[in-house]
Each structure stands twice: as C-alpha cells, then as structure tokens.
Scaffold this motif. Structure first.
Motif, short mmCIF file in Angstrom:
data_model
loop_
_atom_site.label_atom_id
_atom_site.label_comp_id
_atom_site.label_asym_id
_atom_site.label_seq_id
_atom_site.Cartn_x
_atom_site.Cartn_y
_atom_site.Cartn_z
N GLY A 189 0.82 -1.22 0.00
CA GLY A 189 0.00 0.00 0.00
C GLY A 189 0.84 1.25 0.00
N GLU A 190 2.07 1.14 0.45
CA GLU A 190 2.93 2.31 0.47
C GLU A 190 3.72 2.44 -0.84
N ASN A 191 3.61 1.47 -1.70
CA ASN A 191 4.33 1.48 -2.98
C ASN A 191 3.43 1.52 -4.19
N LYS A 192 2.12 1.47 -3.94
CA LYS A 192 1.17 1.53 -5.06
C LYS A 192 0.39 2.84 -4.92
N THR A 193 -0.15 3.30 -6.02
CA THR A 193 -0.99 4.48 -5.90
C THR A 193 -2.30 4.08 -5.23
N TYR A 194 -3.04 5.12 -4.81
CA TYR A 194 -4.28 4.83 -4.08
C TYR A 194 -5.23 3.97 -4.89
N HIS A 195 -5.27 4.21 -6.20
CA HIS A 195 -6.16 3.41 -7.03
C HIS A 195 -5.66 1.98 -7.19
N GLN A 196 -4.36 1.87 -7.35
CA GLN A 196 -3.81 0.53 -7.56
C GLN A 196 -4.03 -0.38 -6.37
N TRP A 197 -4.18 0.22 -5.19
CA TRP A 197 -4.28 -0.64 -4.01
C TRP A 197 -5.70 -1.18 -3.80
N ILE A 198 -6.67 -0.64 -4.53
CA ILE A 198 -8.05 -1.12 -4.35
C ILE A 198 -8.12 -2.62 -4.59
N VAL A 199 -7.41 -3.11 -5.59
CA VAL A 199 -7.46 -4.54 -5.89
C VAL A 199 -6.89 -5.38 -4.75
N TYR A 200 -5.97 -4.79 -3.98
CA TYR A 200 -5.42 -5.55 -2.87
C TYR A 200 -6.44 -5.69 -1.74
N THR A 201 -7.30 -4.68 -1.59
CA THR A 201 -8.31 -4.79 -0.53
C THR A 201 -9.26 -5.96 -0.80
N ASP A 202 -9.49 -6.28 -2.08
CA ASP A 202 -10.32 -7.44 -2.40
C ASP A 202 -9.78 -8.70 -1.77
N ARG A 203 -8.47 -8.80 -1.77
CA ARG A 203 -7.82 -10.04 -1.37
C ARG A 203 -7.64 -10.16 0.13
N MET A 204 -8.19 -9.22 0.87
CA MET A 204 -8.08 -9.38 2.33
C MET A 204 -9.21 -10.26 2.83
N ASN A 205 -10.39 -9.70 3.04
CA ASN A 205 -11.50 -10.59 3.35
C ASN A 205 -12.20 -10.89 2.04
N TYR A 206 -11.76 -11.96 1.38
CA TYR A 206 -12.28 -12.23 0.04
C TYR A 206 -13.73 -12.70 0.08
N CYS A 207 -14.27 -12.94 1.28
CA CYS A 207 -15.68 -13.33 1.34
C CYS A 207 -16.59 -12.12 1.25
N SER A 208 -16.09 -10.97 1.59
CA SER A 208 -16.92 -9.78 1.45
C SER A 208 -16.07 -8.66 0.89
N ALA A 209 -15.62 -8.86 -0.34
CA ALA A 209 -14.66 -7.93 -0.96
C ALA A 209 -15.26 -6.54 -1.11
N LEU A 210 -16.56 -6.45 -1.38
CA LEU A 210 -17.19 -5.15 -1.57
C LEU A 210 -17.03 -4.28 -0.34
N ASN A 211 -17.18 -4.90 0.81
CA ASN A 211 -17.07 -4.18 2.05
C ASN A 211 -15.69 -3.56 2.20
N ASN A 212 -14.65 -4.32 1.83
CA ASN A 212 -13.29 -3.80 1.93
C ASN A 212 -13.08 -2.66 0.96
N ASN A 213 -13.56 -2.85 -0.28
CA ASN A 213 -13.42 -1.79 -1.29
C ASN A 213 -14.02 -0.49 -0.78
N ILE A 214 -15.22 -0.61 -0.25
CA ILE A 214 -15.94 0.59 0.15
C ILE A 214 -15.26 1.23 1.36
N ALA A 215 -14.86 0.39 2.32
CA ALA A 215 -14.22 0.94 3.52
C ALA A 215 -12.94 1.67 3.15
N TYR A 216 -12.18 1.08 2.23
CA TYR A 216 -10.91 1.71 1.84
C TYR A 216 -11.16 3.02 1.10
N CYS A 217 -12.07 2.99 0.14
CA CYS A 217 -12.32 4.22 -0.63
C CYS A 217 -12.88 5.30 0.27
N MET A 218 -13.69 4.90 1.26
CA MET A 218 -14.24 5.87 2.19
C MET A 218 -13.11 6.56 2.97
#
Lengths: 360, 409
Positions: B70-99
């Motif tokens: 996250g410190e080496n990717k741009t803010y947009h590039q890191w959105i895909v990484y949030t998917d891979r955290m709790n992959y059971c509810s990826a939308l939640n991670n995407n939204i929390a991060y963008c928020m």
C-alpha cells in the motif's frame, strides 16, 4: 454332500453376494442424487442415463490411482484392514433368510446360505468384527488423526453393541429361538386377523433402540465420528487411497445393507409378504392354474422382492438422515449410548420378559 | 505452550513411536493444511485423549505484505489488494478503503453513490454471514445447510457480477465513485433477492436452531466472556454474541446509517450457538436495510464532481484531448492526496474494519495500515478452546469466521 446340495449352495452364495455387491453402485448413485435432491442441486448426471454409470466410472478411477502406502505404516495390518472391513459384514449376510423355500423337483431349497441354528449369535459375532478394521486401520496407518478415529470408532461401536444386544435379547424372549428362519416364520402370524405380527408392533422400543444402534454400528451420520471428515480429516481411513479406500467405502454400504437386513428380519417381518401381496400371488396362481410347487416358488420370489423393498426403504431412510442432521460430538455419543439407550434397553428387556411371562 | 514449542516440534520424529500415544502430552498439529482450517491457519494443540489442554496459534502462512504494498502503489492501484483481504466480502473492503481515502481528501460522495454503497455493504455482509454459518454447519456435518445457503450466495454473486463483471473479488469502487453505475435490472433482481432470501433463513432455522444435536454441539462451546471479549478487543458479531452492545453502524454512523431502521442483535453467553443466532439475525436486519436502501436510492450522478478524482467518461476520453490527458494523469501518476492522516472504520461482517492512512502528499500513501477483525479473533482462539475437545475447536473456529487473507494481509 450330494451334487444338488452343493450346486444350490453355490447358487445361493453367488446370488446373495451378487445382489449385495451389485446394488452398491446404485446405492452410491442414490446417495449422490438423493443428496442433490435434498440440497437443491443437480448431482452427477453426465455419465450414462441419469448419471447411473457414474459409480462405475468412479471405481475405474480408483483402480488407476497410485497404490500408495505410508512409509511408517505397518504394512501387513495396513493392507489387512480394508479386506477385513468388507469381509466381516458380508459374512454376516450369509445367515439372513431371503425367502422361505423353493421347490425344485421334490427337493426343498432353503433360501438362506447358512442355516445356523444360533443365527443371531453368528450375526452378532460378525457385526462385532466390524470394529477390528477400524482399530487395525487406525493403528497401522501410524497417524495421529487415524488413531483418534480408531479410538472413537472402537469405543462407539462397542458401546452401541450393548444396547443393540439388549434390544435383540428382548426379541429373543418373544420369539423363543435363535434361528432367524423361525423368527421370520413366527412373524408370519396375524393379530386380530389382519395386523401382521411384526416385531416392531410387539416391541417398538426395542425396534427403536436397535434402529439407532445400526446407525452407530455402520458409522453413518450423525454417528460418523470415526471418520469425522472436518475434525480428524478422514479418521481411520485417512492414509488409504485408491482401491484400498474404495474397499472401506464399499464396506460401509455392505454394513448398511447387513444392518438394514437384520433390522428387517428381526422387527419388520423379514421376507414376509407386505400386506396385499399375498392376494396378488393368489390371483396369479389361480389365473394360471399353477401347481403347488410353482406357487411356492412364485411366492418365494415375491418374498425376496418384499425383503428387498423393506431393506431399500431403510437404506433410503439412512441416506435421508445422513443429509439432514449434523454430527454428534464424541462424548455426546457415548453419553447417549450409556446414559439413555443402555438403561432404556435394560428396562425394555425386563418389561418384555414380564409381558412374555404373563402371555404364556 | 508458546511459539518456542511450535518451533521445537520436529515433524520427522512425529509418529515414529505411537507407544507415546497415552502420554497426556501428545502434540497434534491442526493445519495449515486441514479441511477445517479455513485458508491457512495453524493451531498446535497439546491433547490428552481428545481434550485440548493447551493450544498455540501461528499466523503468517498467507502473508503477502499488503500494507507495505500500500505504500508502494498508488491509491487506485491498491483497491485490488483490498479485495484479497477478506475475500468473502470484498465489496465491504473496497468501500471501507475508498471511504478512508475520501475522508482524507475531504470528499463526500454523491447521495446515489452513498445509498448504493450501503446496499452493497449489506449484501456483502449477507454473503459473509452465509459463508460463516454454512461452513460452520458443514464442519459439524450438516452439509445440507451448506448447500441451501450457498445457493443464495451464488444469487448474490450473480448480481454483483452484473454490477462490476466480477464475482468474488470485485474492485467495484473508485475513490469518489463506483466503477459503473448499476445496470437497469439490478434493482428488480435485488428486490427479488430480499423477498426470497428470508425463506432460506427460515429453512436453516428449521434445520438447525431447534435441532437437539446442533444445540448440544454449539451451546457452551468456544465461550468468550464479556471481559475476555473486551480484553482481546474483539469487535463485530462475536462481541455482540458475548453480550456487548456495540455496532458501528448505529454508534458511529457513516454514510446514511443513522437514517435507516435496523436492530442490533445481542447474544448472552458468547458461545457458538449465540454467534450463530446473532449472525442469522444480522442477515435478517441486512435484508431490512437493503429494502430501505432500494426505497431511498436516489437518481443523479454516481460520481462526485471533483476533478481531482473524477475518472472521465470513456466517450470523452476518446473524443477530447484535455480529458484524455486528465485520464492519463489519473492512471499513470495517481491522484494527489493532501498531507494528513486519517483512520476510518466500518462495521464489517466480522467486526470493525478500519484503514489508517498517513499521507505526505502525492499519489502514494506514506503509511498504510489495516485493522482487520480476524486478527483479534484469532488471538482469542487459543484462549477459548483450552479445555474443549477437538470437534469443539473446529466448531469454535468456524463460528468466529477467521479469514486468513485478512488475518495475515
């Protein structure tokens, strides 16, 4: 032993084992399609019509899998266990009567492979042997999960054998014989002229205890603790692959068939015709004007059909139960066996002996 | 038992001599490759018979250095990484991060985007709870519950697929908006889903809630008292099952959660049964929230009108030179985020899911940290299973719903 006795004996052996092993693929198919039906899925439907050939494809796959043995296993016992697992319940099947008798010429052919006069004890002995492959497999595999499964399996099967034996004992008091053929013949009577005198109507509690125990004896869910696939991975057959696993898999179904057949023989009239079938047999006989021997043979065929239907019914119930309930925990299984079923079975024996004494 | 014992355990000696089995200090290694260890968790247990006398958890088998990435990717590039955290509810991670990034940039998204995001968060909460309850039941042998519930997970994923083209890992959000507005048939399908899904909950209640075997297996198992739950800083359904009334949606409302009506489900004993009931009730409440979101979803733009983050429409990119340059700069250089630091959290399906970002300006974060609820839950695990049996450990693990991707990051 004359040539006829030998021939009819061989024919019966081939017939029973062929039927028993022949229905296994269809049971596996039904297990998979039936579970799919219960769970709102489709199930295997690609190989053959309705996916009926699927189990054969599975067996072919098992044959071509690597024959792998763990390095630290005790080879002799490791390979002995799956054979034992299949042979023990198959041997128990030999004393189950699958029809009254056939008339061939003037010879009477008893439809039972081995007419052991203490058939019940024979069956108990071989059912008791079912615990050995579990212990042996678990021990010889040299794996902690396997041995946990073996320990679970041995204590579970031994615990339930006691309530099973007591339920059986209460029926022995009623029938007054160890011979399975005579038991079934006894159940051919009628109460009040129309209610069949099946064991279950005389001794419903015994039937219930016996039925629950068959689940535990055959390691079916909710009593599949020796396998416990999500807890102890696969339990006693964890280290078995290819055909060695398939033997355990088949053994489970043979044990189910054996347990259901025993349940039917003791409590559900065995090969006695289902209500209404006798009328059909009589109708066919009178229509075609069959001789006595032919009529008896026809009846025997129908008797086998009725036994088959009854056993099939209990197999379906077993599959149905499997896909409905969660699994018990080990201590709960033992509690249920010792604190509920055992006292209940004991009380039932006392009750039945009082009833039998008063009736005689 | 601690980490040292795990490290001293020599697998080559293990199982050489089974005469040791009656030794009450047998070590058994559950995981990282075990059917009930969701993902790659590892628990080392000292067992006596089947009773767990001591347990030590080990983490890190799925560590991918996401926070450093996250410190080496741009803010947009890191959105895909949030998917891979709790992959059971990826939308939640995407939204929390963008928020969180939006909070750092002082952007507030449009009304439509806000209500849509709330709807999607609740949908992904339903998916996550379905996975937890279904797999917990599967671990205890109730396979039918698993298939009944997974049917509805598939329905939900099909809806998400129509939204963003992907099912499991969605990447559906962008800073300041969504990747696409919803398709025309999305709302009717969602309406159908919220109408029909409660029937599945009723079926599962019928199969499990009154089932004697299920009650025996779950009541009093994997207990976590109020004090312990607070001590391990557990959040989410597991905290509520322990009897503590905390729900960020109600207590620290974000988006429009203070405008929707829902009840917070509270348990009493903090055992597996309470967690199961809390999750079942939360699914029901999520359906309620989605119904209100459908009702109140306004029209209007999905994108905030802010040139710093607004990704231009494709038609303009192809036809106007300034827009093309702008598009190029957003994707090649990234968005310029002002200096500052921010922590914002949402009530994720498993608990408080927070992102902490420190920015020194420019397109990349200076520090990026995630507060993942699974981490706290796994800490408490070794405490809550001591004294239970091996099957209890499996059911307790299933009920806290630890996702290895989120735990190890």
């Amino acid at each position: 032993m004359d040539i006829f006795t030998l021939a009819q004996l061989l024919a019966k052996i081939v017939f029973v084992f062929a039927v028993c092993l022949g229905v296994i693929p269809f049971l596996v198919w039904f297990e998979r399609r039936g579970s799919a039906w219960i769970q709102g899925r489709v199930g295997p439907n690609r190989v053959g019509p309705f996916g009926l050939i699927q189990p054969f494809a599975d067996v072919a796959k098992f044959f071509f899998k690597e024959f792998w043995t763990p390095a630290e296993a005790n080879k002799w016992y490791y390979h002995l266990a799956p054979i034992f697992a299949l042979v023990a319940p198959m041997a128990a099947l030999t004393v189950i009567p699958f029809g009254s008798y056939l008339m061939i010429g003037d010879q009477i052919v008893n439809l039972q492979i081995a007419n052991v006069n203490s058939g019940v004890l024979f069956i108990l002995a071989f059912a008791g042997l079912e615990v050995y492959p579990i212990i042996v497999a678990g021990w010889a595999s040299n794996n902690k999960y396997s041995i946990l499964g073996a320990l679970r399996g041995s204590s579970q099967i031994i615990s339930y054998e006691i309530s099973m034996g007591l339920a059986l004992l209460s029926m022995l008091l009623v029938y007054g014989t160890f011979d399975l053929h005579s038991m079934v013949a006894w159940q051919g009577q009628k109460f009040f002229g129309f209610v069949p005198a099946w064991g279950v109507f005389i001794n419903p509690i015994g039937a219930l205890i016996f039925w629950i125990s068959t689940f535990a004896e055959t390691n079916r869910l909710p009593f599949d603790l020796p396998e416990g696939d999500s807890e102890i991975v696969a339990g006693y057959h964890l280290e078995y692959g290819a055909m060695k696993f398939a033997l355990f898999f088949m053994a489970e179904y043979v044990a189910m068939i054996m347990a259901s057949a025993l349940l039917v023989t003791l409590f559900f009239g065995g090969y006695q015709l289902l209500p209404g079938v006798q009328a059909a047999v009589d109708a066919i006989v009178s229509m075609n004007g069959l001789s006595d021997a032919a009529a008896q043979n026809l009846k025997a065929v129908f008797q086998f059909g009725c036994l088959f239907l009854k056993v099939a019914f209990f197999m379906v119930v077993m599959i149905w139960v499997r896909w409905t309930f969660p699994r018990f925990r080990f201590d709960q299984v033992i509690n249920l066996g010792w604190k509920m079923l055992f006292p209940l079975a004991l009380a039932n024996v006392v009750f039945m002996s009082v009833v039998v004494y008063l009736m005689s | 038992m601690g980490k040292d014992d795990i490290n001293q355990w020599d697998p080559s000696l293990d199982g050489k001599n089974l005469t040791d089995f009656y030794n009450p200090n047998v070590l058994i290694n559950i995981g990282p490759a075990h059917p009930a260890m969701h993902g790659t968790l590892r628990v080392m247990c000292r067992i006596n018979g089947e009773t767990i006398e001591d347990a030590a958890c080990e983490i890190g088998y799925l560590h991918r250095a996401m926070e450093k990435l996250g410190e080496n990717k741009t803010y947009h590039q890191w959105i895909v990484y949030t998917d891979r955290m709790n992959y059971c509810s990826a939308l939640n991670n995407n939204i929390a991060y963008c928020m969180t990034v939006e909070n750092l940039m002082s952007i507030s998204v449009t009304e439509r985007c806000m209500w849509l995001r709330m709807m999607l968060m609740e949908l992904s909460r339903i998916i996550d709870h379905i996975i937890c309850v279904a797999i917990n039941a599967l671990d205890m042998g109730a396979m039918t519950v698993f298939w009944l519930m997974y049917h509805w997970r598939e329905e939900a994923y099909t809806m998400i697929e129509s939204l963003c083209g992907m099912r499991l890992i969605t990447t559906a959000t962008r800073v300041g908006g969504m990747v696409h507005d919803i398709p025309d048939d999305f709302i009717p399908r969602m309406k159908k889903f919220v109408k029909e899904f409660p029937s599945c909950l009723r079926e599962v209640h019928g199969l499990l809630t009154g089932n004697r075997i299920w009650i025996d297996r779950t009541k009093g198992v994997g207990k976590l008292s109020k004090e312990d739950a607070l001590k391990y800083s557990i959040t989410g359904p597991c905290l509520r099952a322990s009897g503590i009334d905390l729900d960020l949606r109600r207590d620290r409302p974000y988006y429009a959660y203070n405008e929707v009506k829902f009840d917070v489900a509270i348990g009493t004993y903090g055992d597996v049964f309470d967690r199961y009931l809390v999750r079942m009730e939360e699914m029901k409440q999520s359906v309620r929230i989605i119904e209100q979101c459908i009702e109140r979803l306004p029209g209007g733009p999905i994108w905030v009108d802010d040139p710093r983050v607004r990704i231009p429409d494709k038609i303009d990119v192809y036809t106007k030179m300034e827009v093309l340059i702008h598009h190029f700069k957003i994707f090649m250089e990234g968005i310029d985020v002002p200096p500052g630091e921010v922590y914002s959290a949402v009530e994720g399906p498993n608990g408080e899911l927070g992102f902490y970002i420190v920015s020194r300006g420019g397109p990349k974060a200076w520090r990026m940290r995630v507060k993942a609820p699974s981490f706290m839950l796994f800490q408490s695990f070794e405490h809550s299973v001591v004294g239970d049996k091996i099957p209890d450990a499996i059911s307790a693990l299933g009920s806290v719903n630890i996702i290895a991707g989120e735990l190890d990051r």
